[in-house]
Design an enzyme around this catalytic site. Structure first.
Site, PDB file in Angstrom:
ATOM      1  N   VAL A  26       0.862  -1.183   0.000  1.00 38.83           N
ATOM      2  CA  VAL A  26       0.000   0.000   0.000  1.00 38.83           C
ATOM      3  C   VAL A  26       0.892   1.224   0.000  1.00 38.83           C
ATOM      4  O   VAL A  26       1.753   1.370   0.875  1.00 38.83           O
ATOM      5  CB  VAL A  26      -0.939   0.024   1.222  1.00 38.83           C
ATOM      6  CG1 VAL A  26      -1.753   1.319   1.232  1.00 38.83           C
ATOM      7  CG2 VAL A  26      -1.870  -1.185   1.210  1.00 38.83           C
ATOM      8  N   ALA A  71       4.413   4.377   2.919  1.00 41.37           N
ATOM      9  CA  ALA A  71       4.020   3.123   2.282  1.00 41.37           C
ATOM     10  C   ALA A  71       4.243   1.986   3.270  1.00 41.37           C
ATOM     11  O   ALA A  71       4.825   2.185   4.339  1.00 41.37           O
ATOM     12  CB  ALA A  71       4.830   2.886   1.006  1.00 41.37           C
ATOM     13  N   LYS A  72       3.804   0.803   2.928  1.00 46.11           N
ATOM     14  CA  LYS A  72       4.045  -0.378   3.743  1.00 46.11           C
ATOM     15  C   LYS A  72       3.778  -1.604   2.904  1.00 46.11           C
ATOM     16  O   LYS A  72       2.962  -1.578   1.973  1.00 46.11           O
ATOM     17  CB  LYS A  72       3.132  -0.405   4.969  1.00 46.11           C
ATOM     18  CG  LYS A  72       3.700  -1.192   6.135  1.00 46.11           C
ATOM     19  CD  LYS A  72       4.817  -0.418   6.828  1.00 46.11           C
ATOM     20  CE  LYS A  72       5.277  -1.145   8.067  1.00 46.11           C
ATOM     21  NZ  LYS A  72       6.266  -0.344   8.821  1.00 46.11           N
ATOM     22  N   ALA A  73       4.471  -2.698   3.252  1.00 46.21           N
ATOM     23  CA  ALA A  73       4.209  -3.987   2.605  1.00 46.21           C
ATOM     24  C   ALA A  73       4.074  -5.050   3.682  1.00 46.21           C
ATOM     25  O   ALA A  73       4.662  -4.948   4.760  1.00 46.21           O
ATOM     26  CB  ALA A  73       5.330  -4.354   1.639  1.00 46.21           C
ATOM     27  N   ASP A 108      11.025  -4.873   9.199  1.00 42.62           N
ATOM     28  CA  ASP A 108       9.778  -4.742   9.958  1.00 42.62           C
ATOM     29  C   ASP A 108       9.552  -6.090  10.627  1.00 42.62           C
ATOM     30  O   ASP A 108      10.418  -6.979  10.566  1.00 42.62           O
ATOM     31  CB  ASP A 108       8.608  -4.347   9.044  1.00 42.62           C
ATOM     32  CG  ASP A 108       7.467  -3.687   9.812  1.00 42.62           C
ATOM     33  OD1 ASP A 108       6.649  -4.431  10.379  1.00 42.62           O
ATOM     34  OD2 ASP A 108       7.411  -2.448   9.873  1.00 42.62           O
TER      35      ASP A 108
END
Length: 392
Positions: A26, A71-73, A108
């Site tokens: 995202v 953003a992030k995954a 992360d």
């Protein structure tokens, strides 16, 4: 439109062609074509979770006035799964259009920095900050600076591994300072002993606070007079679990969730998202919550805590040290000398959390509310700044 209410720019769902495992990216927002946010891996990860985290990254960047969007995954896979590395590699390969030019990622939950850098090396991108490094006026010089900073040895590990937890420790110390409570009489509980929680516990212990409870996946360790944090952390295995066979006889072993109910001054959820919920918030007996985990407290639970007079220092402030430091490193504001990085992050974190606590103690304004206002102010000012960001 505010950062909180803005719809994400991009939502991507990926299906691994080999295992059928799903992964998500995202992108909440871009600034000068760049967004930053880690890649996590855990069984049960959802696109809704990733979207919340991407929004949090955008707010985090704004609070610290970083020249980058959020953003992030996330990958719905247990990091202990023997297929995990290959899944992560295929995910990053599929995300190449974003990783090449727009998305700067990092460690992360379930994905340590050394692992994601190994994946990047395998797919030919050298380092997970590639999208920013490639814009540098001298990319090889910037890459050397990044490598030197990440791998600088410091007490408790390598600088790149511990800097986020060091920031959480400083956020906790800022809360304690606001209370004007002697540090040696302050008690702390930490849920999670990975790179973030472990480093937070290490540096709080080093500062003189009593870390009386530590929890990993196997349970909670408790000692009312304080645990020997460095010795316990030295026994962690590759999955971040403390060796129970090495425990001193006077350390009590309790259920994993007991850490949340420990009576302490500061509770640091540093493991999973949504750790404190309406179902367990009544058990929380801490004087303050400092969120090391992303979205460590649900909004409903936080409302209960606020009503009870328990401040919650939000994740996008407390755990922002790693993201802020990475951009200071990229921009050449810090280098390989750890003292410079610690000094800058300590100053920034103490100042910001003191500001949040000042409003809380003055009129009960929730720290999250004050932090959101700061983020929106910074974002509005940056939107008016048309100067391009130069990475030396």
């Amino acid at each position: 439109m505010s950062i909180q209410t803005r719809e994400p720019m991009v939502r991507l769902t990926w299906t691994d062609p080999v295992t059928g495992i799903h992964g998500y990216l995202v992108v909440h927002s871009l600034i000068a074509g760049l967004a930053t946010g880690g890649t996590r891996m855990r069984a049960g990860c959802t696109i809704g979770e990733v979207e919340d985290l991407a929004r949090g990254m955008a707010v985090k960047s704004a609070v610290f006035n970083l020249p980058v969007g959020g953003a992030k995954a996330g990958i719905d896979c247990d990091p202990k799964d023997p297929r995990a590395f290959e899944v992560l590699t295929r995910f990053c390969t599929a995300m190449r259009p974003w990783l090449d030019d727009h998305w700067v990622t990092a460690e992360d939950l379930g994905v340590p920095q050394h692992l994601i850098d190994e994946v990047f090396a395998q797919i030919g991108l050298e380092q997970s900050y590639h999208a920013a490094i490639s814009r540098s006026t001298d990319s090889q010089r910037t890459l050397r600076r990044v490598h030197a900073g990440l791998n600088a040895p410091v007490p408790g590990g390598l600088l790149g591994d511990v800097i986020g937890g060091y920031g959480v420790a400083q956020a906790s110390l800022a809360v304690i300072n606001a209370w004007e409570k002697p540090l040696e009489r302050t008690t702390v509980a930490v849920q999670g002993v990975g790179t973030m929680g472990g480093a937070a516990a290490w540096y709080l212990h080093d500062a003189g606070a009593k870390v009386v409870a530590l929890a990993d996946a196997a349970g909670t360790l408790f000692h009312p007079e304080g645990l020997d944090v460095p010795t316990l952390l030295d026994t962690r295995d590759e999955y971040g679990e403390i060796d129970r066979a090495a425990l001193p006889e006077d350390v009590r072993t309790l259920p994993r969730e007991a850490v949340l109910a420990t009576e302490v001054d500061v509770l640091i959820p540093a493991a999973i998202s949504y750790a404190i919920t309406p179902d367990n918030v009544a058990q929380v007996r801490a004087g303050a919550i400092v969120e090391a985990a992303n979205v460590g407290t649900t909004p409903e639970a936080e409302a209960v805590l606020t009503e009870r007079g328990v401040p919650v220092i939000p994740d996008f402030v407390a755990n922002a040290g790693a993201a802020a430091w990475a951009w200071w490193l990229l921009l050449g504001q810090v280098g390989a000398e750890p003292a410079d990085s610690f000094s800058k992050l300590r100053s920034e974190m103490l100042t910001k959390v003191a500001y949040l606590m000042q409003a809380w103690l003055a009129d009960g304004t929730a720290p999250r509310t004050t932090a959101f206002e700061l983020a929106e102010t910074n974002a509005a000012e940056r939107a008016q700044d048309s100067e391009p960001v130069l990475i030396p």
